[in-house]
Structure formats: C-alpha cells, structure tokens
Design a protein around this motif. Structure first.
Motif, PDB file in Angstrom:
ATOM      1  N   TRP A 121      38.472  34.371  53.012  1.00 52.93           N
ATOM      2  CA  TRP A 121      39.467  35.323  52.408  1.00 52.93           C
ATOM      3  C   TRP A 121      38.853  35.811  50.955  1.00 52.93           C
ATOM      4  O   TRP A 121      38.040  35.113  50.124  1.00 52.93           O
ATOM      5  CB  TRP A 121      40.757  34.289  51.920  1.00 52.93           C
ATOM      6  N   SER A 122      39.231  37.079  50.788  1.00 51.52           N
ATOM      7  CA  SER A 122      38.409  37.743  49.605  1.00 51.52           C
ATOM      8  C   SER A 122      38.994  36.997  48.208  1.00 51.52           C
ATOM      9  O   SER A 122      38.221  37.230  47.393  1.00 51.52           O
ATOM     10  CB  SER A 122      38.762  39.298  49.405  1.00 51.52           C
ATOM     11  N   VAL A 123      40.142  36.420  48.120  1.00 55.89           N
ATOM     12  CA  VAL A 123      40.578  35.904  46.958  1.00 55.89           C
ATOM     13  C   VAL A 123      39.815  34.872  46.331  1.00 55.89           C
ATOM     14  O   VAL A 123      39.675  34.412  45.189  1.00 55.89           O
ATOM     15  CB  VAL A 123      42.070  35.593  47.071  1.00 55.89           C
ATOM     16  N   VAL A 124      38.954  34.017  47.349  1.00 55.04           N
ATOM     17  CA  VAL A 124      38.274  33.021  46.939  1.00 55.04           C
ATOM     18  C   VAL A 124      36.663  33.254  46.786  1.00 55.04           C
ATOM     19  O   VAL A 124      35.756  32.526  46.886  1.00 55.04           O
ATOM     20  CB  VAL A 124      38.514  31.612  48.026  1.00 55.04           C
ATOM     21  N   LYS A 125      36.562  34.593  46.993  1.00 54.51           N
ATOM     22  CA  LYS A 125      35.167  35.316  46.681  1.00 54.51           C
ATOM     23  C   LYS A 125      34.789  35.222  45.249  1.00 54.51           C
ATOM     24  O   LYS A 125      36.068  35.325  44.297  1.00 54.51           O
ATOM     25  CB  LYS A 125      34.846  36.366  47.432  1.00 54.51           C
ATOM     26  N   PRO A 126      33.600  35.502  44.646  1.00 53.91           N
ATOM     27  CA  PRO A 126      33.511  35.715  43.282  1.00 53.91           C
ATOM     28  C   PRO A 126      34.054  37.033  42.716  1.00 53.91           C
ATOM     29  O   PRO A 126      34.430  38.015  43.540  1.00 53.91           O
ATOM     30  CB  PRO A 126      31.971  35.708  43.230  1.00 53.91           C
ATOM     31  N   ASN A 127      34.793  36.634  41.527  1.00 52.61           N
ATOM     32  CA  ASN A 127      35.755  37.913  40.902  1.00 52.61           C
ATOM     33  C   ASN A 127      35.173  38.124  39.734  1.00 52.61           C
ATOM     34  O   ASN A 127      35.076  37.497  38.711  1.00 52.61           O
ATOM     35  CB  ASN A 127      36.973  37.442  40.946  1.00 52.61           C
ATOM     36  N   ALA A 128      34.651  39.547  39.539  1.00 50.60           N
ATOM     37  CA  ALA A 128      34.176  40.002  38.493  1.00 50.60           C
ATOM     38  C   ALA A 128      35.042  40.116  37.159  1.00 50.60           C
ATOM     39  O   ALA A 128      34.601  40.423  35.981  1.00 50.60           O
ATOM     40  CB  ALA A 128      33.465  41.465  38.566  1.00 50.60           C
ATOM     41  N   ASP A 129      36.312  40.319  37.266  1.00 52.52           N
ATOM     42  CA  ASP A 129      37.348  40.359  36.408  1.00 52.52           C
ATOM     43  C   ASP A 129      37.933  39.229  35.928  1.00 52.52           C
ATOM     44  O   ASP A 129      38.445  38.904  34.693  1.00 52.52           O
ATOM     45  CB  ASP A 129      38.291  41.520  36.783  1.00 52.52           C
ATOM     46  N   CYS A 130      38.093  38.129  36.626  1.00 50.82           N
ATOM     47  CA  CYS A 130      38.394  36.876  36.130  1.00 50.82           C
ATOM     48  C   CYS A 130      37.689  35.702  36.899  1.00 50.82           C
ATOM     49  O   CYS A 130      37.632  35.546  38.091  1.00 50.82           O
ATOM     50  CB  CYS A 130      40.038  36.864  36.612  1.00 50.82           C
ATOM     51  N   ALA A 131      37.145  34.860  35.970  1.00 44.72           N
ATOM     52  CA  ALA A 131      36.256  33.733  36.402  1.00 44.72           C
ATOM     53  C   ALA A 131      36.886  32.748  36.838  1.00 44.72           C
ATOM     54  O   ALA A 131      36.466  31.650  37.671  1.00 44.72           O
ATOM     55  CB  ALA A 131      35.367  33.686  35.319  1.00 44.72           C
ATOM     56  N   VAL A 132      38.109  32.442  36.280  1.00 43.77           N
ATOM     57  CA  VAL A 132      38.988  30.916  36.868  1.00 43.77           C
ATOM     58  C   VAL A 132      40.319  31.527  36.993  1.00 43.77           C
ATOM     59  O   VAL A 132      40.916  32.065  35.925  1.00 43.77           O
ATOM     60  CB  VAL A 132      38.899  29.992  35.619  1.00 43.77           C
ATOM     61  N   ARG A 133      40.940  31.402  38.159  1.00 39.45           N
ATOM     62  CA  ARG A 133      42.303  31.783  38.231  1.00 39.45           C
ATOM     63  C   ARG A 133      43.039  30.719  39.276  1.00 39.45           C
ATOM     64  O   ARG A 133      42.639  30.203  40.075  1.00 39.45           O
ATOM     65  CB  ARG A 133      42.144  33.184  39.129  1.00 39.45           C
ATOM     66  N   GLU A 134      44.461  30.978  38.998  1.00 34.08           N
ATOM     67  CA  GLU A 134      45.097  30.173  39.894  1.00 34.08           C
ATOM     68  C   GLU A 134      45.551  31.091  41.126  1.00 34.08           C
ATOM     69  O   GLU A 134      45.637  32.433  41.067  1.00 34.08           O
ATOM     70  CB  GLU A 134      46.401  29.771  39.093  1.00 34.08           C
ATOM     71  N   THR A 135      45.446  30.408  42.386  1.00 35.93           N
ATOM     72  CA  THR A 135      45.678  31.323  43.583  1.00 35.93           C
ATOM     73  C   THR A 135      46.588  30.707  44.477  1.00 35.93           C
ATOM     74  O   THR A 135      47.015  29.549  44.227  1.00 35.93           O
ATOM     75  CB  THR A 135      44.352  31.329  44.306  1.00 35.93           C
ATOM     76  N   ASP A 136      47.066  31.412  45.376  1.00 33.40           N
ATOM     77  CA  ASP A 136      48.011  30.935  46.590  1.00 33.40           C
ATOM     78  C   ASP A 136      47.234  30.305  47.718  1.00 33.40           C
ATOM     79  O   ASP A 136      47.587  30.002  48.703  1.00 33.40           O
ATOM     80  CB  ASP A 136      48.871  31.996  47.136  1.00 33.40           C
ATOM     81  N   ILE A 137      45.833  30.102  47.650  1.00 37.61           N
ATOM     82  CA  ILE A 137      45.038  29.841  48.668  1.00 37.61           C
ATOM     83  C   ILE A 137      43.646  29.024  48.150  1.00 37.61           C
ATOM     84  O   ILE A 137      43.224  29.534  47.231  1.00 37.61           O
ATOM     85  CB  ILE A 137      44.589  30.728  49.583  1.00 37.61           C
ATOM     86  N   VAL A 138      43.493  27.798  48.756  1.00 38.98           N
ATOM     87  CA  VAL A 138      42.096  27.166  48.564  1.00 38.98           C
ATOM     88  C   VAL A 138      41.653  27.038  49.892  1.00 38.98           C
ATOM     89  O   VAL A 138      42.367  26.438  50.805  1.00 38.98           O
ATOM     90  CB  VAL A 138      42.198  25.791  47.658  1.00 38.98           C
ATOM     91  N   GLU A 139      40.466  27.249  50.396  1.00 37.50           N
ATOM     92  CA  GLU A 139      39.954  27.073  51.701  1.00 37.50           C
ATOM     93  C   GLU A 139      39.716  25.813  52.051  1.00 37.50           C
ATOM     94  O   GLU A 139      39.534  24.788  50.986  1.00 37.50           O
ATOM     95  CB  GLU A 139      38.843  28.160  51.839  1.00 37.50           C
ATOM     96  N   THR A 140      39.582  25.220  53.292  1.00 35.96           N
ATOM     97  CA  THR A 140      39.338  23.896  53.626  1.00 35.96           C
ATOM     98  C   THR A 140      37.666  23.622  53.757  1.00 35.96           C
ATOM     99  O   THR A 140      37.272  22.331  54.082  1.00 35.96           O
ATOM    100  CB  THR A 140      39.989  23.604  54.907  1.00 35.96           C
ATOM    101  N   GLN A 141      36.981  24.605  53.149  1.00 38.14           N
ATOM    102  CA  GLN A 141      35.455  24.266  53.525  1.00 38.14           C
ATOM    103  C   GLN A 141      34.994  23.351  52.357  1.00 38.14           C
ATOM    104  O   GLN A 141      33.780  22.597  52.597  1.00 38.14           O
ATOM    105  CB  GLN A 141      34.838  25.755  53.237  1.00 38.14           C
ATOM    106  N   MET A 142      35.545  23.343  51.160  1.00 39.24           N
ATOM    107  CA  MET A 142      34.792  22.562  50.026  1.00 39.24           C
ATOM    108  C   MET A 142      35.899  22.199  48.913  1.00 39.24           C
ATOM    109  O   MET A 142      35.513  22.428  47.681  1.00 39.24           O
ATOM    110  CB  MET A 142      33.452  22.957  49.533  1.00 39.24           C
TER     111      MET A 142
END
Length: 280
Positions: free
Chosen positions: A142-163
């Motif tokens: 999901w793109s929301v859990v890829k690096p983000n140039a505008d916000c370095a730490v963010r609350e999200t509606d998703i966290v993947e199960t990879q790590m």
C-alpha cells in the motif's frame, strides 16, 4: 462469526516498561536471513521466538547461534504467520509474552537496517505509545506505508503484516478476537486491525503509526497469486464494519523536523529515526 464492535473506554494505558520479542515463522529457504536477524536483534537486546513451518527445525537446533540465542520456539504446520503468532500468544503468554511489552512480527525475509534506524524506529513507537507501528518500506503493498516526503511520522488506517511492532496486549486482542479461524492467510488483517484497535482503546494513544525509516527491506518477491485476493475478500466480508480506507489520518511529525539522509543511490531520503525525541 462477526466480531462485535469493541467497547470503548478501555485503554492500553502508559507503557510501564519496554522489552521486545521478535516473532517469525521460519523455514530453511531463508535461514541465512534468519541467522543474521537473530544475531543482530540479540545485540540490540531483542529476544526471538521462531516458529518452524517446514522440516528445518532439526537443522536450526544443530546450529550454535540458535542454541545460544533462541530461547523460544515451536514447530508444526499451520496456515499463516499470524496463525502461528495467535497460537503462541494463547499457549505461551504466561511463561513468555507476559514479560514483553511488544511483539515484533517479522517476515523471515526481512533485512534489517543499521542499529540506529532500529532503535530510532522503536523510540518513535514507544514515544507515541502506539498499539501498532511500522517502519516504511519502499516495496510495500500500500502506498500509504511507503516513505512520505511530506510527513515523516503519521497515524494511518493501515499497518501491513510484514514487520509490525505490536504492543503485547493489543496483539492478544487482535489475534484472539479479530482473526477468523477459517482465514488461511494473513491477507486482509492489515485492512481491519487499525480500526478494531481504535474502536477498542480509543484515541488516547494512536492505534497505528507509520514512520519513515531507512533501510528496512524484503527480499522475497511480492505475491501475485489468487490466494491473497481470496483471503482479503474473506477478511473484508467477515469484518466489514472494521474495514478501513488505506490513508493517513493525521500527520504526527511534519517534515520541518526531518533529517536528510544520503541513500545508497545518492538521493536524499527522509528518515524520522535521527530526530531528537526529547520534548514535543
């Protein structure tokens, strides 16, 4: 059966201590990565629990590093890494997991970055007291859990199960109540557990946090088979009221405080790990 909407008002509360156990389902194919990761995490004070899903247990246990460092293990066949963790939390809570504040569920092919990235990522999760936290990954689904140039730490509606790094009590709640017994893979869990935890614990602490992080990567190619789609449809159908959009809900730390790190490619990358974590 449908999971009832969790009652609000419960809270994870403040962390009383920080002690992390890494949990991975492992086989022989990724034994070199498993060895390196176990040795590396041990140097950082992180314990390991390995669940063997193939015939590799005897080989692993014959290795000196395994005998010295792996205190917790199991071996049997089941359907997914999350099912292994669910069973371990159920069967080994009193003698293992009760002593750990967090469980770090790591895919066996995860390659870890240098120590300061790991300790920095953990410090973000601990500072925010998030129920679930994830370092960014360039190859994320999901793109929301890829690096983000505008916000370095963010609350999200998703966290993947990879790590994901999961507070232990949150892991118990997720894997004892949210995960359907008939689900034969991990797919779909990532789209439901953030909303489940937010409904259960409220917003005193973030349910899910994603932090820009340098160097975390995976070596296994992304799955393209139909089992992923089928499992995701199953999970979304069973937990329809909890399915979240794949989006950032709030920027916790803006880019004004970020550090510019030179990546291997020579291009700058945003890394939340090097920020000072004293003060607001």
């Amino acid at each position: 059966a449908e999971v009832a909407t969790p009652s609000t008002g419960a809270s994870l509360g403040p962390l009383e201590f920080v002690n992390i156990i890494a949990f991975s389902a492992v086989g022989l194919e990724y034994a070199p990565q498993t060895r390196f990761r176990t040795l590396f995490l041990n140097e950082l004070g992180v314990s390991s629990f390995l669940a063997h899903y193939d015939e590799g247990e005897a080989w692993y246990k014959s290795q000196g590093w395994y005998a010295a460092l792996v205190k917790y293990s199991t071996a049997y066949k089941t359907t997914s890494k999350t099912r292994y963790l669910a069973n371990a939390l159920k069967n080994r809570y009193e003698d293992v997991f009760i002593f750990f504040s967090h469980v770090w569920l790591l895919d066996e092919d995860v390659v870890l970055p240098p120590p300061h990235h790991i300790s920095g990522f953990v410090s973000i999760a601990v500072r925010l007291q998030a129920a679930l936290a994830q370092p960014t990954l360039d190859a994320a689904t999901w793109s929301v859990v890829k690096p983000n140039a505008d916000c370095a730490v963010r609350e999200t509606d998703i966290v993947e199960t990879q790590m994901p790094l999961i507070r232990t009590q949150a892991a118990i709640d997720v894997f004892s109540r949210l995960l359907p017994e008939q689900l034969s893979s991990d797919w779909g869990v990532d789209s439901t557990w953030c909303r489940y935890l937010e409904a259960k614990y409220g917003r005193a602490q973030p349910a899910c946090v994603v932090a820009n992080s340098g160097g975390f990567r995976k070596t296994r190619p992304a799955s393209t088979n139909y089992s992923r789609l089928e499992a995701e449809i199953c999970m979304r159908a069973a937990r329809q009221s909890l399915v979240a959009e794949m989006r950032t809900t709030r920027c916790v730390d803006q880019d004004a405080r970020r550090a510019q790190i030179a990546a291997a490619s020579g291009l700058p990358m945003v890394d939340a790990q090097l920020w000072p974590h004293t003060g607001s």
